[in-house]
Motif scaffolding. Structure first.
Motif, short mmCIF file in Angstrom:
data_model
loop_
_atom_site.label_atom_id
_atom_site.label_comp_id
_atom_site.label_asym_id
_atom_site.label_seq_id
_atom_site.Cartn_x
_atom_site.Cartn_y
_atom_site.Cartn_z
N LEU A 355 0.86 -1.18 0.00
CA LEU A 355 0.00 0.00 0.00
C LEU A 355 0.89 1.23 0.00
CD1 LEU A 355 -3.09 0.64 2.26
CD2 LEU A 355 -1.30 2.36 2.10
N ALA A 356 0.58 2.19 -0.87
CA ALA A 356 1.35 3.44 -0.91
C ALA A 356 0.40 4.62 -0.83
CB ALA A 356 2.18 3.52 -2.19
N VAL A 374 4.85 3.70 2.52
CA VAL A 374 4.44 2.37 2.08
C VAL A 374 4.15 1.50 3.30
CG1 VAL A 374 5.71 2.46 -0.10
CG2 VAL A 374 6.81 1.50 1.94
N ILE A 375 3.23 0.55 3.09
CA ILE A 375 2.90 -0.44 4.12
C ILE A 375 2.96 -1.81 3.48
CG2 ILE A 375 1.18 -1.28 5.77
CD1 ILE A 375 0.02 1.54 5.86
N ASP A 376 3.75 -2.71 4.06
CA ASP A 376 3.78 -4.10 3.63
C ASP A 376 2.55 -4.77 4.25
OD1 ASP A 376 4.20 -6.77 3.13
OD2 ASP A 376 6.26 -6.80 3.86
N LEU A 377 1.59 -5.18 3.41
CA LEU A 377 0.30 -5.65 3.92
C LEU A 377 0.36 -7.05 4.52
CD1 LEU A 377 -2.06 -4.14 1.23
CD2 LEU A 377 -1.56 -3.30 3.54
N ALA A 378 1.54 -7.66 4.54
CA ALA A 378 1.71 -8.90 5.32
C ALA A 378 1.45 -8.63 6.79
CB ALA A 378 3.10 -9.47 5.11
N GLN A 386 2.53 -0.57 10.30
CA GLN A 386 3.06 0.78 10.45
C GLN A 386 3.47 1.32 9.09
OE1 GLN A 386 3.35 2.78 13.11
NE2 GLN A 386 2.44 1.29 14.52
N PRO A 387 3.02 2.52 8.72
CA PRO A 387 3.50 3.11 7.48
C PRO A 387 4.97 3.50 7.60
CG PRO A 387 2.15 4.69 8.68
CD PRO A 387 2.06 3.39 9.43
N ILE A 388 5.74 3.23 6.56
CA ILE A 388 7.15 3.57 6.53
C ILE A 388 7.37 4.70 5.53
CG2 ILE A 388 9.48 2.72 6.11
CD1 ILE A 388 8.01 1.40 8.47
N PRO A 389 7.83 5.88 5.98
CA PRO A 389 8.14 6.95 5.03
C PRO A 389 9.42 6.62 4.27
CG PRO A 389 8.71 7.62 7.26
CD PRO A 389 8.07 6.28 7.38
#
Length: 442
Positions: A355-356, A374-378, A386-389
């Motif tokens: 997800l972005a 981005v979020i790794d949906l795993a 947690q969203p990663i900038p």
């Protein structure tokens, strides 16, 4: 070149790569993306910068709204170029960087650019004709003629390509949805020759009209018949159910749940609901569109589905909800917050388990206060999303099908940002957001 999402702002900050220790883990990938640069040239580039093919000559412009479209197997790219009062229809083969012209048509009433499902041809509308052009240069076969100014849906003309994309062609490739000269949608059976019109009138380019289920030849459209209406039609028989809103504000289909006959749609109150339309293949005891289960509030936008979840933004929050909530009837209360501070006028996109979205830090209206997250949906199965900038001073576009890259734009221009190496691959100069959503991954 048209301007998409004019609320995507100009950016003054340079890219600052935020390579964090807590980044999601991705396998190596190198998808290709087709895009238009600031010089209006059509180009294909790779996520790591190793491949670049300039497909059009300086001064050539894509013919809108047809533009370009990837073939179903992503080995070729169809595109249309303005050529005086005509449009030159061309196909490029990615592996060999070879081009052929498959036809020329009048530029008036141009529409379509829809690949046949086997990749053997492309449907294009022009003047009063819809024709199938052989992708290998073998000529054109008229499909619809003599009915006035008919029009196909043009995938390239969609200004929200992050959502399920409308199409004139059914998922099984057997039925063609088009707009008649009187403004009504109609369905033509490509093998049966059947033809019937649907209730209501609309614009052929209307957003979110012409969504096909991947599980059955069911198509959802919307239009006006005194008030706004929503139709779902079973293409083989023409069986249709209609929801009348009783008002002028559109009620629209949003997405089919992948691999199913369940439609997500917006009702007259604005709520996003889900209902199953499989009964249209035989007979429906009532109108399923009147009994849909609430999925998301009226304020939810950018609704998408992947891997048994629905995702949406509500205000400046990004939410996920398991589709198992439909059986329990508790979707509104069971949604979980994935991210905050989603920047206004930007898009949310999910693909390949990634997800972005674009966030702000302190000021939602400050174009310099932006970051791609981005979020790794795993994380949905393991918990602790947690969203990663990953890039500051930039806005996110579409995620690649493998989930390993995302198109971004900021002061350093349009780039494909590789989520494996955390390096940007330069695509084009800065366009102020105008070209961001034109960049389409194969």
């Amino acid at each position: 070149m048209r301007t998409r999402l004019t609320t995507l702002y100009a950016f003054s900050a340079l890219f600052v790569l935020l390579i964090l220790a807590a980044v999601p883990v991705y396998a190596q990938g190198n998808s290709l993306v087709a895009f238009v640069n600031t010089g209006s040239q059509l180009i294909v580039g790779s996520a790591d910068g190793s491949y670049r093919w300039i497909m059009t000559n300086p001064g050539e412009q894509l013919a809108e709204p047809v533009g370009f479209a990837w073939s179903p197997d992503a080995s070729r790219l169809f595109f249309a170029v303005n050529a005086g009062g005509e449009a030159s229809l061309r196909v490029g083969t990615i592996a060999t960087q070879s081009l052929i012209e498959i036809g020329r048509v009048p530029a008036s009433n141009l529409s379509g650019g829809v690949w046949r499902r086997d990749g053997g041809g492309v449907f294009v509308g022009y003047a009063d004709t819809i024709a199938l052009f052989d992708a290998n240069g073998g000529g054109a076969t008229p499909v619809i003629t003599g009915q006035g100014a008919v029009r196909l849906i043009s995938p390239y003309g969609d200004d929200r390509p992050n959502l399920q994309r409308p199409s004139s062609l059914s998922a099984d490739g057997q039925y063609l949805l088009f707009q008649q000269a009187d403004g009504r949608y109609a369905i033509y059976g490509l093998t049966t020759g059947s033809l019937f019109a649907l209730p209501g009138t609309n614009d052929a380019a209307a957003r979110s009209s012409g969504l096909w289920s991947s599980a059955a030849p069911l198509v959802a459209t919307w239009g006006y018949q005194g008030s706004a209406i929503l139709n779902v039609t079973y293409a083989p028989t023409g069986a249709t159910v209609t929801l009348d809103s009783g008002r002028s504000a559109p009620i629209t289909p949003l997405a089919w749940i992948p691999g199913s006959t369940a439609l997500i749609y917006r009702d007259a109150t604005g709520f996003a609901r889900v209902t199953d339309l499989s009964c249209l293949a035989s007979s429906c005891a009532g109108n399923p569109l009147q009994t849909g289960v609430e999925l998301a509030p009226a304020t939810a936008t950018d609704i998408q589905t992947e891997s048994g979840f629905a995702f949406y933004r509500d205000g400046d929050g990004i939410y996920a909800v398991s589709l198992s909530c439909l059986n329990a009837g508790n979707c509104l209360s069971s949604a979980s917050l994935l991210g905050i501070n989603a920047a206004p006028g930007t898009v949310l996109h999910i693909s390949g388990g990634t997800l972005a979205y674009t966030s702000y830090t302190a000021d939602p209206n400050n174009p310099a206060d932006r970051a791609v997250n981005v979020i790794d949906l795993a994380c949905l199965s393991s918990g602790g999303c947690q969203p990663i900038p990953v890039v500051s001073g930039a806005v996110a576009g579409l995620v690649s099908p493998d989930g390993m890259a995302v198109v971004i734009e900021g002061a350093a221009g349009l780039n494909a940002f590789n989520l494996v190496t955390f390096n940007p691959a330069w695509l084009s100069d800065y366009s102020g957001g105008q070209l961001l959503l034109d960049a389409q991954w194969r």
